[in-house]
Every structure is written in structure tokens, then in C-alpha cells.
Design a protein around this motif. Sequence first.
Motif, PDB file in Angstrom:
ATOM      1  N   LEU A 265       0.842  -1.190   0.000  1.00 39.91           N
ATOM      2  CA  LEU A 265       0.000   0.000   0.000  1.00 39.91           C
ATOM      3  C   LEU A 265       0.884   1.249   0.000  1.00 39.91           C
ATOM      4  O   LEU A 265       2.091   1.171   0.246  1.00 39.91           O
ATOM      5  CB  LEU A 265      -0.913  -0.024   1.225  1.00 39.91           C
ATOM      6  CG  LEU A 265      -1.856  -1.231   1.331  1.00 39.91           C
ATOM      7  CD1 LEU A 265      -2.641  -1.175   2.633  1.00 39.91           C
ATOM      8  CD2 LEU A 265      -2.781  -1.316   0.129  1.00 39.91           C
TER       9      LEU A 265
ATOM     10  N   ASP B  40      -4.811   5.637  -7.580  1.00 42.90           N
ATOM     11  CA  ASP B  40      -5.265   6.338  -6.377  1.00 42.90           C
ATOM     12  C   ASP B  40      -4.781   5.668  -5.095  1.00 42.90           C
ATOM     13  O   ASP B  40      -5.154   6.088  -3.990  1.00 42.90           O
ATOM     14  CB  ASP B  40      -6.795   6.455  -6.367  1.00 42.90           C
ATOM     15  CG  ASP B  40      -7.503   5.104  -6.316  1.00 42.90           C
ATOM     16  OD1 ASP B  40      -6.815   4.049  -6.333  1.00 42.90           O
ATOM     17  OD2 ASP B  40      -8.745   5.093  -6.252  1.00 42.90           O
TER      18      ASP B  40
ATOM     19  N   SER C 271      -5.473   2.552  -4.184  1.00 42.62           N
ATOM     20  CA  SER C 271      -6.270   1.373  -3.868  1.00 42.62           C
ATOM     21  C   SER C 271      -5.684   0.172  -4.602  1.00 42.62           C
ATOM     22  O   SER C 271      -4.803   0.306  -5.456  1.00 42.62           O
ATOM     23  CB  SER C 271      -7.735   1.583  -4.260  1.00 42.62           C
ATOM     24  OG  SER C 271      -7.864   1.747  -5.667  1.00 42.62           O
TER      25      SER C 271
ATOM     26  N   PHE D 229     -11.972  -4.742  -4.891  1.00 48.74           N
ATOM     27  CA  PHE D 229     -11.038  -3.686  -4.553  1.00 48.74           C
ATOM     28  C   PHE D 229     -10.803  -3.613  -3.049  1.00 48.74           C
ATOM     29  O   PHE D 229     -11.648  -3.988  -2.246  1.00 48.74           O
ATOM     30  CB  PHE D 229     -11.579  -2.330  -5.047  1.00 48.74           C
ATOM     31  CG  PHE D 229     -11.795  -2.270  -6.532  1.00 48.74           C
ATOM     32  CD1 PHE D 229     -10.808  -1.796  -7.377  1.00 48.74           C
ATOM     33  CD2 PHE D 229     -12.996  -2.695  -7.094  1.00 48.74           C
ATOM     34  CE1 PHE D 229     -11.009  -1.750  -8.746  1.00 48.74           C
ATOM     35  CE2 PHE D 229     -13.207  -2.656  -8.459  1.00 48.74           C
ATOM     36  CZ  PHE D 229     -12.205  -2.178  -9.292  1.00 48.74           C
ATOM     37  N   TYR D 230      -9.625  -3.117  -2.703  1.00 51.45           N
ATOM     38  CA  TYR D 230      -9.314  -2.774  -1.331  1.00 51.45           C
ATOM     39  C   TYR D 230      -8.784  -1.340  -1.327  1.00 51.45           C
ATOM     40  O   TYR D 230      -7.850  -1.042  -2.078  1.00 51.45           O
ATOM     41  CB  TYR D 230      -8.268  -3.714  -0.737  1.00 51.45           C
ATOM     42  CG  TYR D 230      -7.931  -3.336   0.696  1.00 51.45           C
ATOM     43  CD1 TYR D 230      -8.675  -3.842   1.750  1.00 51.45           C
ATOM     44  CD2 TYR D 230      -6.901  -2.437   0.981  1.00 51.45           C
ATOM     45  CE1 TYR D 230      -8.385  -3.479   3.058  1.00 51.45           C
ATOM     46  CE2 TYR D 230      -6.617  -2.066   2.281  1.00 51.45           C
ATOM     47  CZ  TYR D 230      -7.350  -2.580   3.315  1.00 51.45           C
ATOM     48  OH  TYR D 230      -7.081  -2.203   4.607  1.00 51.45           O
ATOM     49  N   PRO D 231      -9.364  -0.449  -0.496  1.00 55.16           N
ATOM     50  CA  PRO D 231     -10.523  -0.655   0.373  1.00 55.16           C
ATOM     51  C   PRO D 231     -11.778  -1.025  -0.431  1.00 55.16           C
ATOM     52  O   PRO D 231     -11.898  -0.650  -1.606  1.00 55.16           O
ATOM     53  CB  PRO D 231     -10.694   0.709   1.064  1.00 55.16           C
ATOM     54  CG  PRO D 231      -9.405   1.423   0.879  1.00 55.16           C
ATOM     55  CD  PRO D 231      -8.831   0.947  -0.390  1.00 55.16           C
TER      56      PRO D 231
ATOM     57  N   ASP E 116     -14.543  -0.024  -1.386  1.00 58.32           N
ATOM     58  CA  ASP E 116     -15.482   1.067  -1.633  1.00 58.32           C
ATOM     59  C   ASP E 116     -16.167   0.937  -2.979  1.00 58.32           C
ATOM     60  O   ASP E 116     -16.942   1.804  -3.372  1.00 58.32           O
ATOM     61  CB  ASP E 116     -14.759   2.414  -1.528  1.00 58.32           C
ATOM     62  CG  ASP E 116     -13.504   2.476  -2.383  1.00 58.32           C
ATOM     63  OD1 ASP E 116     -13.226   1.503  -3.106  1.00 58.32           O
ATOM     64  OD2 ASP E 116     -12.792   3.498  -2.311  1.00 58.32           O
TER      65      ASP E 116
END
Length: 553
Positions: free
Chosen positions: A123, A179, A181, A195-197, A199
Motif C-alpha cells: 500500500l 489512487d 487502492s 477492490f481494497y478498500p 469502496d
Amino acid sequence: MAAAASASTGLILPSLHVLLLLTSVSLTRAQLPGTWEVLVEDAGIASMHTAVTRFGTVVLLDRTDIGPSRLPLPKGHCRRDPTDRALPVGDCTAHSALLDPATRRLRPLSILTDTWCSSGQFLPDGTLLQSGGDLDGFRKLRTISPCSLDDRSPCDWLELPSPLLAAGRWYATNQILPDGSVVVVGGRAAPSVEFYPPDRPLRPFPFLAAASDPQMDNLYPFVHLLPDGHLFVFANARSVLYDPDSGDVLLEYPVLDGGPRNYPSAGSSAMLPLDPADGYARAEVVVCGGAQYGAFLHRDVDMPAGVTCGRLVATDTDPAWAMEEMPFPRIMGDMVMLPTGEVLIINGAQAGSQGFELASRPCLNPVLYRPNEPDGLRFMTLTPTEISRMYHSTANLLPDGRVLVAGSNPHYFYRFEGEFPTELRVEAFSPEYLSPDKASLRPGIEAAPDKVGYGEGFELEIEVALPVVGVVEANLLSAPFATHSFSQGQRMVRLSVSPPVDVASGGGDGAPYRYRIVCTAPPNGRVAPPGYYMAFAVNQGVPSAARWVQLAL
């Protein structure tokens, strides 16, 4: 035999390579470029998944539910899982570890749920996200915030109680997006993305179902983030351009000849360096090796592996594959991007397929792929290892320019006898640019920023023993998550640089020459997603040791 067969099919190789292949029995290791050393004689575990952290430490990760490893956990840290098929009453051995290649120290880590054939990605803040696996790990997410082995508060794995993955992910691929993610692509019986997070909702990805066949060659798809923000996704022998924002398939690329390439056919792939000379608009993908169709289905361990590589400009309006041939057939090879922009193809076998005890004839010689050389002159055969690296082996670039090689366990459990025993040794391969005769050209980065923003100018100060001639390159390389012959998130971005400016002149007293170069960071997250990168200075083809630089939104 393989060399003679290749020659009979019209393979064009440099005369040196032909000589090497035809007279291999008389060659010594010293006659080929590169050197090997064993860093750790017994890591205690065979690393199925490997990642290098911004502290220069290396996360080694295997699977649970295979019985005890040879690395004990600290007292009181036993894992207790009544559903564990091998040790239902408790497992007090580690299945993950943190290695410091500089000091060769090792620390056991605690992993609680099964990480067999899982996926991962760093991340933007340097945390390693790890997703999926088998059994109790099927829908799990885990993280580790890396540390130095000298930290008083040691880091360890954290099993996230929530969220869970929307679908079980076994043999999936992760890729960080512009972005910051992460998209998780595919997996066995999971033709979808999430996807992580979390959303965004889970999206069906019918391409993966269409790319499947009875031997499941759509697993661990090759995923590369292109500089326009779209994804190049390759499965079996097919590939598409995918928009992760809309979920649309924008383009289907031509089929790559030569048979299936993904698990269990065990080819590999890398995206070549992105370059400011073309405005970072051109992205070229290489896919190499793979098993012949039927090798996995029929458990044919002697069926020769594929010898071809396909190369495609994924950003072209009318893309087409250009075919090349490697010096050796290879399955389960890892393609490691080096700081020079060359690709090291290492590990694997010359026959069979991926899977437990399904391959033979280890491919001991690494091969260097030099993408800027003329066609027919791009492959160089390198010094062989003495250790077979078969199924479940890995390779990762280290910040000092070496390549760390770990793992190899082609058996369901650990087995230390017979052909291709479980391998607990960890090696380092030093490419030719680290040879003693290159030392006077090797720069050292004496000053660099810890963090830069997109499009910002920043300075590197370098030292070198001899005066610099020409331009010193500056390149950013990501730290990927390596597993099953594919480095998830691997990326190299060349930077725009100014000519070097003298800061201090060396002289007869042995003082080094010191220079300042001004670099321009990548323009956006499509070219280089946010996160920590290894920044290398390269002088006449010889890279420095890296400094870690965070590219921040």
C-alpha cells in the motif's frame, strides 16, 4: 539436446550463445557472467511468497496446514486450528519470517490463516496487504507494517477481522492503482475483480471465464497497470485492455502463439521500463515461457517447456505480438526487472508443468533479457546455480542490486529427501554489474529526499571513484509481491534527469568525485502509483545501491 533442437528449428542466437549451449559440458561457472552466494543455509521455511520492504528486510511467507516447519515460533505464539489437517492440536512453528539480507538474521513471524497460493501488494504507506489463500484463508485479508530487525517493537502479521474478501481468492493477482487502492483480479472459480478498500462492489470479469479451460490456465493472471490508467490483463494465451473504473473491456489483443502461459502452465511476464522520452505514453509487455498444453492434464513431467517469448506494445492502436526464443525452454521462471532496465529470467524447469511433482529438468542458468539490443541478440546466458528452484520458488530485486532467490517445494508437505527436496536455503545472485571490475564506475547515492510529489523536481547527490562521462540515469523500481512466477506490481520508471554538476572533484588522494543531478518525479499515479520505490542512480550501466523514496499523492 535442447540447444541442438532449437538450432534445427531456425533459432538465431549470437555465436557466443551457440558456443555456450553446444559446449555446456566443458564450461565452468567462472566463464559466465554473474555470481551466486548462499545467504542463509536454513531459513526454516520454503518461501512461496516473497516481498522486499522499505527497510531492506524481506518477508518470507509459506502456507499453513502443511505440518511443522523448521523455524520455531517464540514461546506462547503457537497457532491452534482444530481444522488443520496436519496439526489439529497446535502448530508451534513459523510459516513466515523476516530476513535481513545484510546481516543474514532471521525472525519468525506469526501467520494464522492459510496463505496457500494467495496474493499481495504494498500500500502507499509501505504496509504489505496480503489477500486470500485456501481453507480458513480463502476470504481473509492480512497486513504487516514492515520494520527493521533492530526495532524494539517487532512487526508481525495482523489478521483483519473485517472486511472479508467478497469472493474467495485462491490463485488471484493484485495490482495497486493510481489512487493507491488495490484491485484483486481473478482466482480459482472467481472470474471477477474486487477492490481494497472495498469502496466499490465486486464486478464480474467474464474474460477470465472465457480464458479458462479444463486445465485452469486463467489462474494468477498477468496484470500490468498501463500509463493511461487501464490494465493489461493476460490469461491463458489471451489478453485484454480493462478499465478498472468502469469495468469495461476496451480492447482484446491478438492471441499469443505458443500455448498457454498462466498457472498451471507457468510462464511469466514483465512490463518494460516506462520512459519520459515518449512522455510515458508507451508501455511494452513481455510474456515468456510456459508449458505445452496437456502437460498438466496428463501429468507429463517430461514434456518440454515452451521456449518462446511474446513482446507487445500494449498502448499501440494496432498491437501485435513479436516473437522471440530464449536460450532454454522454461516453466516457472521469474522475470525480475533490474535497475538497468534489463530483465533477469531465473528459476524454474525445462519440462512438465506447475503443480506438485509435475516438473523435471531444472533450469539452473539464469538468462538476461536486454530489450534494447537488436532482435536475436537480446538473450545472454548467465552463471548457473547449483540449487534447483522448482515449484514454489521466488526471486526479488534487493536494494543493493542483487537478486534474492528463495523457496522451492514441489511437494504437498515438506520433504527433505528424494529428487527436488524442499529447499530452505536462500541465495543471492549478483549480476555482472556488481563484479569487481565495475566497482570504479559504481555510483553511491549520498543524499536523496525521503518523499517527493508527482511532477516535482528533486536532487540526488552521488559519489563515484572515476569522473562521470555522459548522463547518470535515475530510475525508480517498485517492490513487488513475488509468487508463482509472477511479480505482482513490478514496475520500473525512468526519470528525466539533468546533466551531472560537479559538487566536489576527486583527486590523486583517492577522494571520490561528487555530483548533483536534478530529477523530475513521474507526473501522476498512472505512471507510478503512490508508494515506496527503490531509487537507483545508473552510471554507464552500473547501478548504485538504492535509496528508498516515497512517491506521495
